[in-house]
Every structure is written in C-alpha cells, then in structure tokens.
Design an enzyme around this catalytic site. Structure first.
Site, PDB file in Angstrom:
ATOM      1  NE  ARG A   1      -9.321 -26.007 -11.218  1.00 61.33           N
ATOM      2  CZ  ARG A   1      -8.770 -25.319 -10.224  1.00 61.33           C
ATOM      3  NH1 ARG A   1      -8.495 -25.923  -9.072  1.00 61.33           N
ATOM      4  NH2 ARG A   1      -8.489 -24.037 -10.368  1.00 61.33           N
TER       5      ARG A   1
ATOM      6  CG  HIS B   1     -12.536 -25.709  -4.298  1.00 61.15           C
ATOM      7  ND1 HIS B   1     -12.882 -25.774  -5.628  1.00 61.15           N
ATOM      8  CD2 HIS B   1     -11.256 -25.261  -4.278  1.00 61.15           C
ATOM      9  CE1 HIS B   1     -11.867 -25.368  -6.379  1.00 61.15           C
ATOM     10  NE2 HIS B   1     -10.862 -25.048  -5.575  1.00 61.15           N
TER      11      HIS B   1
END
Length: 312
Positions: free
Chosen positions: A227, A275
C-alpha cells in the site's frame, strides 16, 4: 424469494455495470441491486462492495455480512460507520498467481539492471555491465500471506535466495521467515531487493521509513506492491538521493490516480506502475463470491470475516 444482494461501489458507472453483469452471470438465481441506482436496501442481508462511499453501509437493518471484491480491505475498515457484521475479503488464487508474476517481473527487472539500461538509452549510451547470477541477489519479502508465499516460491524457482518477514513468523517450506523488530532489521540487512506485500494496518503504516532504509545494504532496491501508506515519501526520496536505495518500483500510492504533477513521476530512480501488480479478475472473483453466497443461502450462517483490529 431470497433477499436481494446489494452491490455498493464508488466505481465509474461502466465498471459497476460490468461487475453487476459478472456477478449476475455467476449467480443467475440471485437479485442484485445497486446502491447507485437508488434501490431500496433495507431487505439486503449481503452487501458486495468495491470502494463503497463512507457511510453507505450504515443503517441497513438486515445486513448479515459484507463481501469485498478486493483482497485489501484497509480503506473499508477505516469507515467508522461500518456495521458490526463480518467483513470478508477476497481470497483468490488467481490474485496470488498474478502477484507472484508481478513480483518476479519486478525483481528480474532490477536484477538484470533494466533501469540502468533505460537511462543509458535516454542518453544514447551503449555500454554493457556485468551480470550477477540470481543466486547472488538476495530478496526479502515483507508479508508471507497467500500472495507472499506464491511470490516466494516463484522467486526460489528462478534461483534467488529468498527470506521473509511477517507478523507471525510462520515458516513457509524451507524459506526462512522472521518476525518482530529484531527479525525485521535482520531481514532488511539481508535484502539486495526488498519486496513489500504487507497489509496496511496501524502497525505497518509508514514502516518503510528512514530507519528501515538505513538497515538495507547500500544501493538496495525497493518494490512496493503493498500500500502507498507503507512508504514515507520524503524518506524514500532522501534514501534515493544518498544512494541508500538504488531504485524503487512503486505500484501503489496514498492518492490514486497519482496526480500528473506529482514529484515522483519524473524521478530518474523511480519506476511507476498504475496499481496493476495484481488486479482482481472479474470472472474469478464473481465465482468465489457466488460460492460464498450459495453457502450462506444453504446454511444461513454468515462466513468468517477479517480481524478488524489487525485490519486483515
């Protein structure tokens, strides 16, 4: 007639419609309502969610459990209005295989000096560098869940010495796995390439900071597929400036999409990915959700959820 399934997302309309179609195809006997269409939600016992807006799950009197369409649920559990029902994250072997491929690709990219050759291309320089054997390039994985274990196995098959660090320190085959603060420092010191796959929790937020970078061998590389909030950005840039870090491959960021004018885009020692390391496979995810819903219809029992205190 069974209660409807409530689909709650903050996705673009076309993406939400695609998810509704995929879930409908996997569960032809179920009624799927979308919160964005203004459907009445009081009867829903199951909410299927993807980045639901804050507060959107509050006040559902019959809700029994929440099914996430993502493997990560850190943003979801930060919602203080979330009902006190089980939250089930997506555990999909397809995701683990995709993550293992992405980790292997990133490690090989760094191992074979592709960032260096990309810089030489921009400069019009033709120069060959010595190639180290995979067995001489140590890789440490932070996080040995399903994705981490799959990545570790693939890296070992490619010949890299692999070790791991996790909260539990649970062993994985012959791969050494450490835990705790001392184990963390030792794992960093043995990392020519550091790969982060940790879940985001209060304990792991900002874990990749100046202190952590200081324990890495000089010039080590970082791959962050966990993350964005795991990385302290100023400390990362400082470590790259001093040579404590040689290169960073970043796939996740605190703000996504990364703003076009963000300083990370143009940094010569950073590779940015949007991502994409392990995107959810819609058909596979819908099939897994269908299995869970079918079990709920059969038994009347909500599935086990995550430990909200740990965040996973």
């Amino acid at each position: 007639m069974p209660s409807p399934l409530l689909l709650v997302t903050s996705l673009p309309a076309a993406d939400e419609a695609a998810w509704r179609d995929a879930l409908g195809a996997a569960m032809p006997g179920e009624r799927i309502q979308t919160a964005s269409a203004g459907a009445p939600a009081d009867a829903a016992e199951v909410a299927i969610v993807a980045n639901p807006p804050l507060g959107s799950l509050a006040g559902l009197p019959n809700l029994r459990w929440i099914q996430s369409l993502w493997a990560g649920v850190d943003r979801l559990v930060l919602d203080d209005t979330l009902p006190d029902v089980p939250v089930r994250r997506l555990v999909d072997p397809t995701l683990a295989r995709a993550m293992a491929e992405a980790v292997a690709a990133a490690v090989l990219h760094l191992h074979r000096d592709f960032p260096l050759y990309a810089a030489q291309q921009r400069a019009g320089t033709w120069h060959q560098h010595p190639v180290r054997l995979a067995g001489a390039r140590r890789v440490t994985l932070l996080g040995l869940g399903e994705m981490g274990r799959a990545a570790a196995d693939l890296l070992r098959a490619l010949g890299f010495p692999v070790r791991g660090w996790s909260r539990s320190g649970t062993a994985h085959g012959t791969i050494p796995v450490a835990s705790g603060p001392d184990g963390f420092v030792q794992s960093l010191a043995a990392a020519d390439i550091l790969v982060n796959l940790l879940p985001l929790t209060p304990d792991t937020r900002g874990i990749l900071n100046a202190d952590a970078f200081g324990h890495l061998p000089p010039g080590a590389a970082l791959v962050n597929f966990g993350r964005g909030a795991h990385v302290v950005e100023d400390d990362l840039l400082a470590a790259l400036a001093t040579g404590a870090l040689g290169h960073a491959i970043l796939d996740v960021f605190p703000e996504e999409p990364l703003p076009p004018d963000h300083r990370l885009w143009t940094h010569p020692a950073i590779t940015i990915l949007p991502h994409v390391a392990a995107p959810t496979n819609m058909a596979s995810a819908a099939a897994l959700v269908a299995e869970a819903v079918a079990e709920f219809r059969r038994t009347g029992r909500a599935p086990a959820g995550i430990d909200r205190r740990r965040g996973y």
